[in-house]
Design an enzyme around this catalytic site. Sequence first.
Site, PDB file in Angstrom:
ATOM      1  N   ASN A  13      39.499  13.035  49.582  1.00  0.00           N
ATOM      2  CA  ASN A  13      38.778  12.626  48.369  1.00  0.00           C
ATOM      3  C   ASN A  13      37.839  11.499  48.786  1.00  0.00           C
ATOM      4  O   ASN A  13      38.285  10.389  49.031  1.00  0.00           O
ATOM      5  CB  ASN A  13      39.775  12.143  47.306  1.00  0.00           C
ATOM      6  CG  ASN A  13      39.064  11.548  46.095  1.00  0.00           C
ATOM      7  OD1 ASN A  13      37.855  11.677  45.949  1.00  0.00           O
ATOM      8  ND2 ASN A  13      39.832  10.894  45.233  1.00  0.00           N
ATOM      9  N   LYS A  15      35.630  10.036  47.048  1.00  0.00           N
ATOM     10  CA  LYS A  15      35.300   9.108  45.952  1.00  0.00           C
ATOM     11  C   LYS A  15      33.781   8.861  45.942  1.00  0.00           C
ATOM     12  O   LYS A  15      33.027   9.789  46.208  1.00  0.00           O
ATOM     13  CB  LYS A  15      36.110   7.819  46.086  1.00  0.00           C
ATOM     14  CG  LYS A  15      37.604   8.120  46.260  1.00  0.00           C
ATOM     15  CD  LYS A  15      38.496   6.936  46.147  1.00  0.00           C
ATOM     16  CE  LYS A  15      39.938   7.372  46.287  1.00  0.00           C
ATOM     17  NZ  LYS A  15      40.892   6.287  46.074  1.00  0.00           N
ATOM     18  N   HIS A  99      42.187  12.141  38.340  1.00  0.00           N
ATOM     19  CA  HIS A  99      42.460  11.050  39.281  1.00  0.00           C
ATOM     20  C   HIS A  99      42.643   9.754  38.479  1.00  0.00           C
ATOM     21  O   HIS A  99      41.970   9.552  37.461  1.00  0.00           O
ATOM     22  CB  HIS A  99      41.301  10.923  40.277  1.00  0.00           C
ATOM     23  CG  HIS A  99      41.642  10.023  41.423  1.00  0.00           C
ATOM     24  ND1 HIS A  99      41.619   8.651  41.309  1.00  0.00           N
ATOM     25  CD2 HIS A  99      42.053  10.298  42.687  1.00  0.00           C
ATOM     26  CE1 HIS A  99      42.005   8.123  42.471  1.00  0.00           C
ATOM     27  NE2 HIS A  99      42.268   9.108  43.317  1.00  0.00           N
ATOM     28  N   GLU A 101      41.562   6.932  38.947  1.00  0.00           N
ATOM     29  CA  GLU A 101      40.322   6.165  38.783  1.00  0.00           C
ATOM     30  C   GLU A 101      39.501   6.710  37.615  1.00  0.00           C
ATOM     31  O   GLU A 101      38.763   5.968  36.970  1.00  0.00           O
ATOM     32  CB  GLU A 101      39.525   6.189  40.106  1.00  0.00           C
ATOM     33  CG  GLU A 101      40.187   5.304  41.153  1.00  0.00           C
ATOM     34  CD  GLU A 101      39.914   5.705  42.591  1.00  0.00           C
ATOM     35  OE1 GLU A 101      38.975   6.485  42.836  1.00  0.00           O
ATOM     36  OE2 GLU A 101      40.655   5.229  43.474  1.00  0.00           O
ATOM     37  N   GLU A 170      50.008  10.509  43.105  1.00  0.00           N
ATOM     38  CA  GLU A 170      49.346   9.324  43.654  1.00  0.00           C
ATOM     39  C   GLU A 170      49.773   8.076  42.899  1.00  0.00           C
ATOM     40  O   GLU A 170      49.207   7.778  41.823  1.00  0.00           O
ATOM     41  CB  GLU A 170      47.824   9.476  43.541  1.00  0.00           C
ATOM     42  CG  GLU A 170      47.272  10.682  44.262  1.00  0.00           C
ATOM     43  CD  GLU A 170      45.823  10.458  44.660  1.00  0.00           C
ATOM     44  OE1 GLU A 170      45.494  10.704  45.812  1.00  0.00           O
ATOM     45  OE2 GLU A 170      45.026  10.020  43.808  1.00  0.00           O
ATOM     46  N   GLY A 176      44.363   2.795  47.877  1.00  0.00           N
ATOM     47  CA  GLY A 176      43.379   1.857  48.412  1.00  0.00           C
ATOM     48  C   GLY A 176      43.923   0.463  48.672  1.00  0.00           C
ATOM     49  O   GLY A 176      43.167  -0.481  48.877  1.00  0.00           O
ATOM     50  N   SER A 216      47.007   5.562  50.240  1.00  0.00           N
ATOM     51  CA  SER A 216      47.030   4.937  51.571  1.00  0.00           C
ATOM     52  C   SER A 216      47.687   5.815  52.627  1.00  0.00           C
ATOM     53  O   SER A 216      48.323   5.315  53.559  1.00  0.00           O
ATOM     54  CB  SER A 216      47.710   3.564  51.513  1.00  0.00           C
ATOM     55  OG  SER A 216      46.991   2.706  50.654  1.00  0.00           O
TER      56      SER A 216
HETATM   57  P1  13P Z   1      43.408   6.011  49.640  1.00  0.00           P
HETATM   58  O1  13P Z   1      43.877   7.016  50.663  1.00  0.00           O
HETATM   59  O2  13P Z   1      42.121   5.347  50.029  1.00  0.00           O
HETATM   60  O3  13P Z   1      44.498   5.054  49.274  1.00  0.00           O
HETATM   61  O4  13P Z   1      43.061   6.832  48.316  1.00  0.00           O
HETATM   62  C1  13P Z   1      43.987   7.715  47.827  1.00  0.00           C
HETATM   63  C2  13P Z   1      43.377   8.496  46.743  1.00  0.00           C
HETATM   64  O5  13P Z   1      43.115   7.978  45.671  1.00  0.00           O
HETATM   65  C3  13P Z   1      43.043   9.896  46.991  1.00  0.00           C
HETATM   66  O6  13P Z   1      42.691  10.565  45.844  1.00  0.00           O
END
Ligand code: 13P
Length: 258
Positions: A13, A15, A99, A101, A170, A176, A216
Site C-alpha cells: 500500500n 498510500k 483503511h 487512514e 491492521e 507507520g 510496520s
Molecule cells: P506501514 O507498513 O507503513 O506501517 O503501513 C501499514 C499500512 O497501513 C498498510 O496498509
Amino acid sequence: MNRKYRKTVIAGNWKMNKTPSETKDFMNQFKSIMPKGRWCDIALCVPAVCIPAAVRAVRDTRVGIGAENCNANASGAYTGEIATNMLVDAGCKYVIIGHSERRAMGETDADVNAKVLAALEAGLTPIMCCGESLEQRQADVTSEWIAMQIKLGLQGVPEEKIRKVIIAYEPIWAIGTGLTATPEQAQEVCESIRAVVRKLYTSKHARAISILYGGSMNEKNAFDLLAQPDIDGGLIGGASLVPEKFVQIIEAANQPTV
Ligand code: 13P
C-alpha cells in the site's frame, strides 16, 4: 499461512507516495530482483494517477495492481471520485477498502460495506481493512470491535463471493509507528476474524479466505508473522516503497506452512 487451503498474498500500500515517474523507476528495479517462485500472489496498490504506469510496467509479470480506494456508485456527480469499473478498465485487480487512514477521514462501516459490494460486482478483489486503536486494545475490546467491523463490512456479500474478499488486520497503533503487533497478538486477532467468517458463512469458507496482517511489517519481522497459521500474507506500507525490502518480504512467504 496455510497454502493448502488459501492464497498467500503479499500486498503493498503505497498510500500518498510516489509520482508516475517514480512508479516507473520502482517497477524497473522491482522487476529485476523479483523472486520467480509462485508461492504467493503479489499486489501493489498505488495512488490513482500511478495506476497506468504501474499496470504498463507489470504487464509481463505476475504482479497485480490495485487502487487504494474506490467509490461505491457506478457513475455520476461525485467530483474527484473513482468508480470500480474505471479501476477495472485501467487494469486494476485489487482495491483497498476501509483503511484506517480513510476511516479517520470519515469513512463509515456502511461506506466500507457499499464499496466491498461494488468492488465484487465489478470483479475487483477487495482488500477490506479492519483494526483497533490503542485505547480499544487497552480497554480489551479488540475482538468485539474487529468482529463488528467484519460483520458490518461483509453485509450482503453472498456465499459464492466471500472467497474473493481479502481481509487485512491492521492495528492502528502499529501503522507507520515501527511498533509491530507480536506474531502471537496478530495471530490471535486473525484467528478471531476467521471465526467470525466461519459464523457468518461456513468453516469451508472461513478456511478459504486470506487474512493479511498490516502494521510496520518489514523485511525483518515478516518471516515470523507469516509463520502464524492464520496470517496469510501482509499489507505493507513503508517497506513496500523500497524494492529490496518488498522483495525480502515476498521471499519470507516462501517457508513451510502448517
Ligand atoms: P506501514 O507498513 O507503513 O506501517 O503501513 C501499514 C499500512 O497501513 C498498510 O496498509
